[in-house]
Design a protein around this motif. Sequence first.
Motif, mmCIF file in Angstrom:
data_model
loop_
_atom_site.group_PDB
_atom_site.id
_atom_site.type_symbol
_atom_site.label_atom_id
_atom_site.label_comp_id
_atom_site.label_asym_id
_atom_site.label_seq_id
_atom_site.Cartn_x
_atom_site.Cartn_y
_atom_site.Cartn_z
ATOM 1 N N ARG A 108 56.080 24.843 64.258
ATOM 2 C CA ARG A 108 57.268 24.472 65.037
ATOM 3 C C ARG A 108 57.026 24.700 66.533
ATOM 4 N NH1 ARG A 108 62.334 26.015 61.143
ATOM 5 N NH2 ARG A 108 61.286 25.396 59.222
ATOM 6 N N ASN A 125 58.761 24.874 55.424
ATOM 7 C CA ASN A 125 60.049 24.196 55.424
ATOM 8 C C ASN A 125 61.036 24.878 54.480
ATOM 9 O OD1 ASN A 125 61.892 22.253 56.242
ATOM 10 N ND2 ASN A 125 61.313 20.828 54.641
ATOM 11 N N ASP A 127 63.547 26.578 55.081
ATOM 12 C CA ASP A 127 64.943 26.502 55.535
ATOM 13 C C ASP A 127 65.420 25.046 55.632
ATOM 14 O OD1 ASP A 127 63.507 25.606 57.719
ATOM 15 O OD2 ASP A 127 64.295 27.102 59.115
ATOM 16 N N ASN A 128 64.584 24.118 55.188
ATOM 17 C CA ASN A 128 64.892 22.677 55.216
ATOM 18 C C ASN A 128 65.242 22.154 56.608
ATOM 19 O OD1 ASN A 128 64.476 22.081 52.423
ATOM 20 N ND2 ASN A 128 66.348 23.227 52.007
ATOM 21 N N GLN A 129 64.710 22.773 57.657
ATOM 22 C CA GLN A 129 64.979 22.321 59.023
ATOM 23 C C GLN A 129 63.768 21.681 59.684
ATOM 24 O OE1 GLN A 129 66.666 25.578 61.255
ATOM 25 N NE2 GLN A 129 68.330 25.869 59.801
ATOM 26 N N GLU A 132 63.926 17.691 60.415
ATOM 27 C CA GLU A 132 64.802 17.383 61.555
ATOM 28 C C GLU A 132 64.132 17.754 62.888
ATOM 29 O OE1 GLU A 132 69.129 18.745 63.324
ATOM 30 O OE2 GLU A 132 68.787 18.973 61.179
ATOM 31 N N LEU A 133 63.522 18.936 62.940
ATOM 32 C CA LEU A 133 62.841 19.367 64.166
ATOM 33 C C LEU A 133 61.691 18.425 64.499
ATOM 34 C CD1 LEU A 133 62.381 21.510 66.441
ATOM 35 C CD2 LEU A 133 60.738 22.548 64.882
#
Length: 179
Positions: A108, A125, A127-129, A132-133
């Motif tokens: 990230r 992944n 946090d399943n974000q 999107e990032l």
Amino acid sequence: MLMKKVLFIIAHKGYQPTEYAIPKKLLEDAGFSVVTASDDLGTAIATDETSASVDMLIQDVLVTEYDGIFLVGGDGALEHLDSPVTHALVNAAVKERKAVGAICISTRILAVAGILKDCKATGWNGDNQLLELYQKCGAIYTPHNVVVDKRIVTASGPNAAREYGEQIITLLQDNNDWH
């Protein structure tokens, strides 16, 4: 032939020990010199309370002295490493055509630094974000254990540490320039 020198960047508190130790040992066994940088000097403490000696501060790194720069993940990575200093360092490494990489949550940092734009990349992944990032930063999320695009290698987490280390070695032994 000169020994290739690589830099591993770890959080001073909360780095992931497997993501650091396994690739580091593979690189050293393959004849690479591995230097460890962090956001503070002294002894860095891993998430499991083991430790590593820090050779230098991130802000003191001279990119031209290294063949590759690689970020280690862990609970403390975003807090300690996601900074303008680290962003500038990885961008300078890309500009100098060095191999660059990150594993787990540290991918990230590469995305936010802007170096994953138009690149395929993976990462943690949980946090399943991540998707999107990556979309926001122009990266192409590819859900594999390890992904290499151009001279950038990303890995999903501790279970991919061995493959990540092997891909770093392959990347550093391949003298091809950026594609």
